[in-house]
Design a protein around this motif. Structure first.
Motif, PDB file in Angstrom:
ATOM      1  N   PHE A 190      56.942  42.826  30.219  1.00 35.79           N
ATOM      2  CA  PHE A 190      57.762  41.623  30.359  1.00 35.79           C
ATOM      3  C   PHE A 190      58.570  41.666  31.652  1.00 35.79           C
ATOM      4  N   CYS A 191      59.113  42.846  31.998  1.00 41.80           N
ATOM      5  CA  CYS A 191      59.878  42.981  33.244  1.00 41.80           C
ATOM      6  C   CYS A 191      59.004  42.681  34.465  1.00 41.80           C
ATOM      7  N   ALA A 192      57.784  43.223  34.462  1.00 37.14           N
ATOM      8  CA  ALA A 192      56.882  42.979  35.577  1.00 37.14           C
ATOM      9  C   ALA A 192      56.522  41.496  35.667  1.00 37.14           C
ATOM     10  N   PHE A 193      56.369  40.848  34.512  1.00 31.93           N
ATOM     11  CA  PHE A 193      56.071  39.411  34.493  1.00 31.93           C
ATOM     12  C   PHE A 193      57.201  38.613  35.137  1.00 31.93           C
ATOM     13  N   VAL A 194      58.448  38.939  34.799  1.00 33.22           N
ATOM     14  CA  VAL A 194      59.586  38.230  35.385  1.00 33.22           C
ATOM     15  C   VAL A 194      59.581  38.387  36.904  1.00 33.22           C
ATOM     16  N   ASN A 195      59.294  39.593  37.374  1.00 36.54           N
ATOM     17  CA  ASN A 195      59.234  39.842  38.815  1.00 36.54           C
ATOM     18  C   ASN A 195      58.166  38.986  39.482  1.00 36.54           C
ATOM     19  N   VAL A 196      56.960  38.982  38.900  1.00 34.72           N
ATOM     20  CA  VAL A 196      55.850  38.223  39.475  1.00 34.72           C
ATOM     21  C   VAL A 196      56.138  36.720  39.436  1.00 34.72           C
ATOM     22  N   ALA A 197      56.742  36.256  38.335  1.00 36.59           N
ATOM     23  CA  ALA A 197      57.040  34.832  38.214  1.00 36.59           C
ATOM     24  C   ALA A 197      58.085  34.395  39.235  1.00 36.59           C
ATOM     25  N   LEU A 198      59.131  35.206  39.409  1.00 32.38           N
ATOM     26  CA  LEU A 198      60.153  34.855  40.387  1.00 32.38           C
ATOM     27  C   LEU A 198      59.598  34.900  41.808  1.00 32.38           C
ATOM     28  N   ALA A 241      61.207  33.752  45.327  1.00 34.00           N
ATOM     29  CA  ALA A 241      62.296  34.722  45.428  1.00 34.00           C
ATOM     30  C   ALA A 241      61.900  35.872  46.350  1.00 34.00           C
ATOM     31  N   LYS A 242      62.783  36.242  47.273  1.00 30.26           N
ATOM     32  CA  LYS A 242      62.470  37.300  48.227  1.00 30.26           C
ATOM     33  C   LYS A 242      62.721  38.688  47.644  1.00 30.26           C
ATOM     34  N   ARG A 243      63.706  38.832  46.771  1.00 26.30           N
ATOM     35  CA  ARG A 243      64.008  40.111  46.133  1.00 26.30           C
ATOM     36  C   ARG A 243      64.153  39.894  44.635  1.00 26.30           C
ATOM     37  N   PRO A 244      63.045  39.647  43.969  1.00 21.79           N
ATOM     38  CA  PRO A 244      63.125  39.356  42.537  1.00 21.79           C
ATOM     39  C   PRO A 244      63.610  40.553  41.734  1.00 21.79           C
ATOM     40  N   VAL A 245      64.372  40.258  40.699  1.00 22.27           N
ATOM     41  CA  VAL A 245      64.906  41.279  39.793  1.00 22.27           C
ATOM     42  C   VAL A 245      64.316  41.028  38.410  1.00 22.27           C
ATOM     43  N   PRO A 246      63.830  42.064  37.728  1.00 23.82           N
ATOM     44  CA  PRO A 246      63.910  43.483  38.070  1.00 23.82           C
ATOM     45  C   PRO A 246      62.863  43.880  39.105  1.00 23.82           C
ATOM     46  N   PRO A 247      63.167  44.867  39.950  1.00 20.13           N
ATOM     47  CA  PRO A 247      62.173  45.351  40.917  1.00 20.13           C
ATOM     48  C   PRO A 247      61.075  46.135  40.219  1.00 20.13           C
ATOM     49  N   LEU A 248      59.934  46.232  40.854  1.00 16.85           N
ATOM     50  CA  LEU A 248      58.820  46.966  40.267  1.00 16.85           C
ATOM     51  C   LEU A 248      58.814  48.437  40.662  1.00 16.85           C
ATOM     52  N   GLY A 249      59.627  48.828  41.603  1.00 19.32           N
ATOM     53  CA  GLY A 249      59.687  50.233  42.004  1.00 19.32           C
ATOM     54  C   GLY A 249      58.669  50.567  43.081  1.00 19.32           C
ATOM     55  N   LYS A 250      58.936  51.631  43.816  1.00 17.20           N
ATOM     56  CA  LYS A 250      58.042  52.049  44.883  1.00 17.20           C
ATOM     57  C   LYS A 250      56.880  52.877  44.310  1.00 17.20           C
ATOM     58  N   PRO A 251      55.724  52.824  44.969  1.00 16.88           N
ATOM     59  CA  PRO A 251      54.602  53.674  44.525  1.00 16.88           C
ATOM     60  C   PRO A 251      54.980  55.145  44.547  1.00 16.88           C
ATOM     61  N   LEU A 252      54.497  55.888  43.570  1.00 14.63           N
ATOM     62  CA  LEU A 252      54.779  57.325  43.499  1.00 14.63           C
ATOM     63  C   LEU A 252      53.938  58.102  44.506  1.00 14.63           C
ATOM     64  N   LEU A 253      52.783  57.544  44.894  1.00 20.09           N
ATOM     65  CA  LEU A 253      51.936  58.122  45.930  1.00 20.09           C
ATOM     66  C   LEU A 253      51.699  57.079  46.992  1.00 20.09           C
ATOM     67  N   SER A 254      51.823  57.469  48.261  1.00 20.05           N
ATOM     68  CA  SER A 254      51.588  56.528  49.348  1.00 20.05           C
ATOM     69  C   SER A 254      50.138  56.554  49.755  1.00 20.05           C
TER      70      SER A 254
END
Length: 232
Positions: A206-214, A219-232
């Motif tokens: 649900f949190c990821a959905f809110v981010n994608v929808a915003l 929205a330039k900085r939607p909340v909640p953030p999805l976080g940075k990748p653990l591996l680059s």
């Protein structure tokens, strides 16, 4: 391009692709992740995330036994089969048509899980498969082990996606491991615990959905953030 949620990394093949003709690639400024690049085809995750989350929520509620006894797993079938499983197939086709290989792969994998879970629950309830009563628990155990193994391997490539996605997959692996242990031992309390893990990845969905929808709404900085990748 790797596309999952609002993370978008584009690696140009030439200086001209950066709009900086004449500069060698080593001197060109690396592009930074921006928002979702949504063209005429749209973003399949706008459907994939909420439909995944609602199926997970229903399953988690049933597993913890707060509303219905854990033996009433059939109550989750209408959502996990006719909604989550079916529409994740639609999302898979949509993503594949847009060339979003990883999105299609993940959504297709989860579609297979939800559809087969619905088939398992319906089949066992109506004795479609002719499985003797004393082998039903073993059948469930094999089901959970098989899918848990697949999601464990799926966890590896998702480490290169925003952190919310490997977190979801890790919780799925944990929930399936607990469900297999419950089927093996006959301990329903372990299955209740698995339900809380399911509610955990439902919440992240649900949190990821809110981010994608915003993000889709600009929205330039939607909340909640999805976080940075653990591996680059």
């Amino acid at each position: 391009m790797t596309h999952m949620g609002h993370e978008n990394i584009t690696v140009p093949e030439s200086p001209e692709a950066l709009g900086r003709p004449g500069l060698p690639p080593a001197m060109a400024e690396e592009p930074k992740p921006t928002g979702v690049v949504v063209g005429a085809g749209g973003d399949p995750l706008i459907v994939g995330l909420p439909i995944f989350a609602v199926g997970s929520l229903v399953l988690g509620i049933v597993l913890i036994g707060a509303v219905l006894p854990v033996t009433a797993l059939g109550a989750a079938v209408p959502v996990v089969l006719a909604a989550t499983g079916l529409f994740l197939v639609v999302v898979t086709v949509w993503a594949a048509a847009l060339g979003q290989t990883m999105v299609a792969g993940i959504c297709g994998t989860f579609a297979g899980f939800w559809l087969s879970l619905g088939a398992l629950l319906l089949g066992l309830q109506h004795d479609w498969y002719g499985i003797p009563a004393d082998q039903v628990a073993g059948t469930q155990e094999v089901f959970f082990i098989a899918w848990g193994a697949l999601f464990l391997f799926l966890l590896v490539p998702t480490l290169r996606l925003p952190a919310v996605y490997p977190a979801i997959v890790a919780l799925v692996v944990a929930a399936l491991g607990l469900a297999a242990a419950s089927a093996h031992t006959g301990n329903t309390t372990v299955l209740n615990v698995a339900g809380y893990f399911v509610l955990g990845f439902a919440f992240l969905g649900f949190c990821a959905f809110v981010n994608v929808a915003l993000t889709a709404l600009g929205a330039k900085r939607p909340v909640p953030p999805l976080g940075k990748p653990l591996l680059s």
